[in-house]
Write a protein that holds these residues in place. Sequence first.
Motif, PDB file in Angstrom:
ATOM      1  N   ARG A 306       0.836  -1.199   0.000  1.00  0.00           N
ATOM      2  CA  ARG A 306       0.000   0.000   0.000  1.00  0.00           C
ATOM      3  C   ARG A 306       0.875   1.256   0.000  1.00  0.00           C
ATOM      4  O   ARG A 306       0.593   2.222  -0.727  1.00  0.00           O
ATOM      5  CB  ARG A 306      -0.924  -0.010   1.219  1.00  0.00           C
ATOM      6  N   GLU A 308       3.938   1.449  -1.098  1.00  0.00           N
ATOM      7  CA  GLU A 308       4.560   1.542  -2.432  1.00  0.00           C
ATOM      8  C   GLU A 308       3.641   2.295  -3.389  1.00  0.00           C
ATOM      9  O   GLU A 308       4.082   3.212  -4.113  1.00  0.00           O
ATOM     10  CB  GLU A 308       4.839   0.143  -2.983  1.00  0.00           C
ATOM     11  N   HIS A 309       2.364   1.919  -3.414  1.00  0.00           N
ATOM     12  CA  HIS A 309       1.415   2.579  -4.313  1.00  0.00           C
ATOM     13  C   HIS A 309       1.290   4.069  -3.972  1.00  0.00           C
ATOM     14  O   HIS A 309       1.175   4.920  -4.873  1.00  0.00           O
ATOM     15  CB  HIS A 309       0.048   1.906  -4.230  1.00  0.00           C
ATOM     16  N   ARG A 312       4.321   5.828  -5.366  1.00  0.00           N
ATOM     17  CA  ARG A 312       4.192   5.940  -6.829  1.00  0.00           C
ATOM     18  C   ARG A 312       3.173   7.020  -7.216  1.00  0.00           C
ATOM     19  O   ARG A 312       3.364   7.744  -8.206  1.00  0.00           O
ATOM     20  CB  ARG A 312       3.800   4.586  -7.417  1.00  0.00           C
ATOM     21  N   GLU A 313       2.085   7.114  -6.470  1.00  0.00           N
ATOM     22  CA  GLU A 313       1.071   8.139  -6.762  1.00  0.00           C
ATOM     23  C   GLU A 313       1.631   9.547  -6.552  1.00  0.00           C
ATOM     24  O   GLU A 313       1.357  10.458  -7.336  1.00  0.00           O
ATOM     25  CB  GLU A 313      -0.143   7.928  -5.862  1.00  0.00           C
TER      26      GLU A 313
END
Length: 392
Positions: A306, A308-309, A312-313
């Motif tokens: 989570r 990581e996402h 990235r966002e």
Amino acid sequence: MKSDFFTYQAQTSPFPLCIEVSHAKGSFIYDFKGKKYLDFVAGVSANSLGHSHPKVVEAVKNQMDSYAHVMVYGEFIQKPQVDLCKILAATIPDKHMAVYITNSGTEATEGSIKLAKRVTKRTEIIAAKQSYHGNTQGSMSVSGVEKQNSAFRPLIPGIRFITFNDEGEIKLITENTAAVILETIQGGAGFIEPKNGYFTKVKKRCEEVGALLILDEIQTGIGRTGLFWGFENYNVTPDIIITGKGLGGGLPIGAFIASFEHMSLLKDNPKLGHISTFAANPVITAAANATVLEILETNLIPDCIRKEHLIREHLQHPKIKEIRGRGLMLIAMLETPELATKVVYRCLEKGLILFFLLFEGRALRITPPLTISDEEIALGCSILLDVLDEIE
């Protein structure tokens, strides 16, 4: 202190970051002027639970009250050592595994190479180009960047190199090969992941010719990629696992793990086939126990994905060409090494710690503590984006 640092302490790079550390807590490091730095590096993936985690501190203090070093490795029965071996062995449920605790990841690499030779009675080791497994001579010998190695040759003989992810070179693994040693994700080369079932194919070839597969989990292990072991992401179980870095919660430790049958070969013919005075120091091993239990018994591992996402966002910017990696083992790829260097030093001025990779100069390392909060992720990414906007 800075003057003494440059006068008396041996240096490892021409331009160290030179924060004069006062103390560290959670995701932050503080200097003597009171400035705080958000740590997006975690001691190069070592501070799994951040800085001065209360459970790690408590474990160290309690163990110091009982005893510290009492005997060379493996002669006395010491609860912190036994507990850690039992916990780690239980993470690989399909075999009766044994754990040999070491002082560091590179020592674990050394032990794994010795064990492979002892098991197979062969001498050839196959490693990957652009790999990094540590900085002692045996570990350097299986690290595939000649720029790092050339000044220290001759290293140990019998090493062959193949190209990571090149299925055509798997055939170079033969009946002469004792082991193939690979990083689960190639770290220094730029966080390169295996593709198209590469590990499954390497393991199959190893089984066909009687070689062992060693996977280096020094950076990918202990929850950093969203599973306890990085290799779990790729549907393979190696014959020997190497770990280190995040295992100790910021204290120096490593281990290599193999079947009990194979590991038993190190205790006889010759006796003391692998030995270390301070390996599995009980104080450090107590810290490792606290670290591993906290990671296993909380939501830190699944939360890596989570987070990581979330990273990235946040990190959408034209100067960021790519985000590589998995979980909280990430890099932001920029256009040039020169730009990456400017960004690291400018972010440091603004209170964000980033770092470089060994062999990929365009990369910005983002390997924060597993405990980093969403708010701290947003803060760090905001600083990085501001710096990217400022720098030409």
